[in-house]
Design an enzyme around this catalytic site. Structure first.
Site, PDB file in Angstrom:
ATOM      1  N   GLU A 180     -30.209 -30.101  -5.261  1.00 12.82           N
ATOM      2  CA  GLU A 180     -30.427 -29.652  -3.877  1.00 12.82           C
ATOM      3  C   GLU A 180     -29.993 -28.204  -3.668  1.00 12.82           C
ATOM      4  O   GLU A 180     -29.284 -27.861  -2.722  1.00 12.82           O
ATOM      5  CB  GLU A 180     -29.711 -30.582  -2.894  1.00 12.82           C
ATOM      6  CG  GLU A 180     -30.292 -31.988  -2.871  1.00 12.82           C
ATOM      7  CD  GLU A 180     -29.727 -32.885  -1.790  1.00 12.82           C
ATOM      8  OE1 GLU A 180     -30.418 -33.826  -1.372  1.00 12.82           O
ATOM      9  OE2 GLU A 180     -28.574 -32.645  -1.357  1.00 12.82           O
ATOM     10  N   GLU A 377     -34.089 -39.009  -5.131  1.00 15.33           N
ATOM     11  CA  GLU A 377     -33.210 -39.569  -4.098  1.00 15.33           C
ATOM     12  C   GLU A 377     -34.059 -40.017  -2.916  1.00 15.33           C
ATOM     13  O   GLU A 377     -34.935 -39.280  -2.471  1.00 15.33           O
ATOM     14  CB  GLU A 377     -32.176 -38.554  -3.593  1.00 15.33           C
ATOM     15  CG  GLU A 377     -31.117 -38.152  -4.586  1.00 15.33           C
ATOM     16  CD  GLU A 377     -30.048 -37.257  -3.962  1.00 15.33           C
ATOM     17  OE1 GLU A 377     -29.800 -37.397  -2.738  1.00 15.33           O
ATOM     18  OE2 GLU A 377     -29.484 -36.428  -4.692  1.00 15.33           O
TER      19      GLU A 377
END
Length: 479
Positions: A180, A377
């Site tokens: 991320e 995710e």
């Protein structure tokens, strides 16, 4: 006319995802050094986690023990195998391998731990999917070098990458560099910038210029790692990883549409560089317009071009709607100009639940990059209730995942997206990154551990465990 029903590929990678710092525990065992997440206190919904300069007496640091995957990994992997996992995403804790980050030689005890864990996964034919940097930077590099503001850290990261690539070149095929990485765009919220880079941007005179300098160093480090992987084993695939939160224009007002596009572009720069291999004109124009001086060394741009990633992994939890004027969100939340979307529901933590947004995200990313995608995710954090008979009836989690898998399948079978796999987040309960809670649970596997630190760490299957087992066995046909 006969209409053929299309299905997911037979080699589709079903599995689950965690991060070392959220599950392993054993923060000072086996020669491991302290990482940046080892100085994050517990928090709660609405109560931010505190970043301390060092481990302080009297403070509670939930990541120190987490759910003790370090001591339970064989038991946990056996449960993953029972569900039928084809892959398992986790990270290698940088400080297990280089406790301070700047050592010349790695810690053999740390390397041996991951040898054993990967062997256990492969025993059950579960492919490891490994993130190199998932909020686990050595604390020493922050304290002594200023973290990623210092060019020297590029070399330390590449050394770490080369060591683990060489050690596990016959055990791990799928890698990602930085988790991320685009969450640094939320630099006004200290937790996001700090965990992505070890930098508290609000402490710097020009936070955004500092952020772009940090990012340049990380982009170069990522590209050098990709090049190293191809040299060590050309069969390895190295991806980048994006936190994907599609931003819808709140209305068809052209100002709202333009605001949404510009807001998304601020996030796409991270993958534009890692997948296309160059800085896009819109960010170069921003630097010139704002007088930013991003220091680069000779050859850096060649490295970026030569070290593009093989695939794009991304997280997806929600969408947001934004408007140019009158939005209720602020820059600290990372969604400046955001407004509640009246067409979707929200979780207990205020995250908007939008399964169709996952299909939208898949199409947007694939059309932009034409690279394989990997949903690494996706999940539903909730308070789980243990019934008197020990059962946990998490139908809300099943409903959430079912709806998202349905939209994921449409993206593959209707829209033609090249999708490698799907690993729901927190397949076993873990410490929440944003709040430091145990009670914000995502897993198919319940861990008896609580926000006050009590609990015996015992594992049990939730209702969603058997549901996901059937999903995998049917390759997504039985939902």
């Amino acid at each position: 006319m006969i209409v053929k029903k299309l299905t997911l590929p037979k080699d589709f990678l079903w599995g689950g995802a965690v991060a070392a710092h959220q599950v392993e525990g054993g923060w000072n065992k086996g020669g491991k050094g302290p990482s940046i997440c080892d100085v994050l206190t517990g928090g709660a919904h609405g109560v931010p986690r505190e970043i301390t300069k060092e481990v302080l007496p009297g403070k509670y640091y939930p990541n120190h023990e987490a759910v003790d995957f370090y001591g339970h990994y064989k038991e946990d992997i056996k449960l993953f195998a029972e569900m039928g996992f084809k892959c398992f995403r986790t990270s290698i804790a940088w400080t297990r391998i280089f406790p301070k980050g700047d050592e010349a030689q790695p810690n053999e005890e740390g390397l041996k731990f991951y040898d054993d864990m990967f062997d256990e996964l492969l025993k059950y034919n579960i492919e490891p999917v490994i993130t190199l940097s998932h909020f686990e930077m050595p604390l020493h590099l922050v304290q002594q070098y200023g973290s990623w503001t210092n060019r020297k850290v590029v070399d330390f990261f590449v050394r770490f990458a080369e060591v683990v690539f060489e050690r596990y070149k016959h055990k791990v095929k799928y890698w990602m560099t930085f988790n991320e990485i685009n969450n640094q765009r939320n630099w006004r919220a200290p937790l996001f910038g700090y965990c992505c880079s070890g930098v508290v941007y609000t402490e710097h005179e020009n936070p955004e210029e500092t952020m772009y300098q940090v990012l340049h160093h990380q982009f170069v480090a990522s590209a050098l790692a990709v090049k190293a992987a191809r040299r060590i084993n050309p069969e390895m695939k190295v991806g980048c990883m994006l936190a994907m939160v599609p931003l819808y224009p709140y209305s068809c007002n052209p100002d709202d549409v333009m605001f949404a596009q510009e807001s998304m572009r601020e996030r796409y720069v991270f993958t534009d560089v890692q997948l296309r291999g160059y800085y896009p004109s819109y960010v170069l124009n921003e630097w010139e317009r704002r007088g930013f001086n991003i220091k680069m060394e000779d050859g850096d741009l060649d490295v970026l071009r030569e070290g593009t990633c093989d695939y794009l992994g991304f997280s997806y939890y929600m969408t947001n709607a934004v408007k140019a004027e009158g939005g209720t969100g602020d820059a600290i939340s990372g969604f400046e100009g955001s407004v509640p979307n009246p067409y979707v529901k929200a979780s207990d933590w205020g995250w908007q639940i939008d399964p169709v947004g996952l299909r939208y995200a898949l199409c947007e990313l694939y059309e932009r990059y034409q690279r394989p995608l990997f949903i690494v995710e996706n999940g539903f954090g909730a308070y789980d209730k243990v019934e008197e008979d020990g059962s946990i009836n998490d139908d809300y989690r099943i409903d959430y995942l079912r709806a998202h898998i349905e939209e994921m399948k449409k993206a593959v079978t209707y829209d033609g997206v090249d999708l490698m796999g799907y690993t729901p987040w927190g397949c076993i309960d873990c410490v929440s990154f944003t709040t430091g809670q145990y009670s914000k649970r995502y897993g198919f596997i319940y861990v008896n551990k609580h926000d006050d630190g009590t609990g015996d760490m015992s594992r049990s299957r939730k209702k969603s465990f058997n549901w996901y087992k059937e999903v995998i066995a049917s390759n997504g046909e039985k939902l």
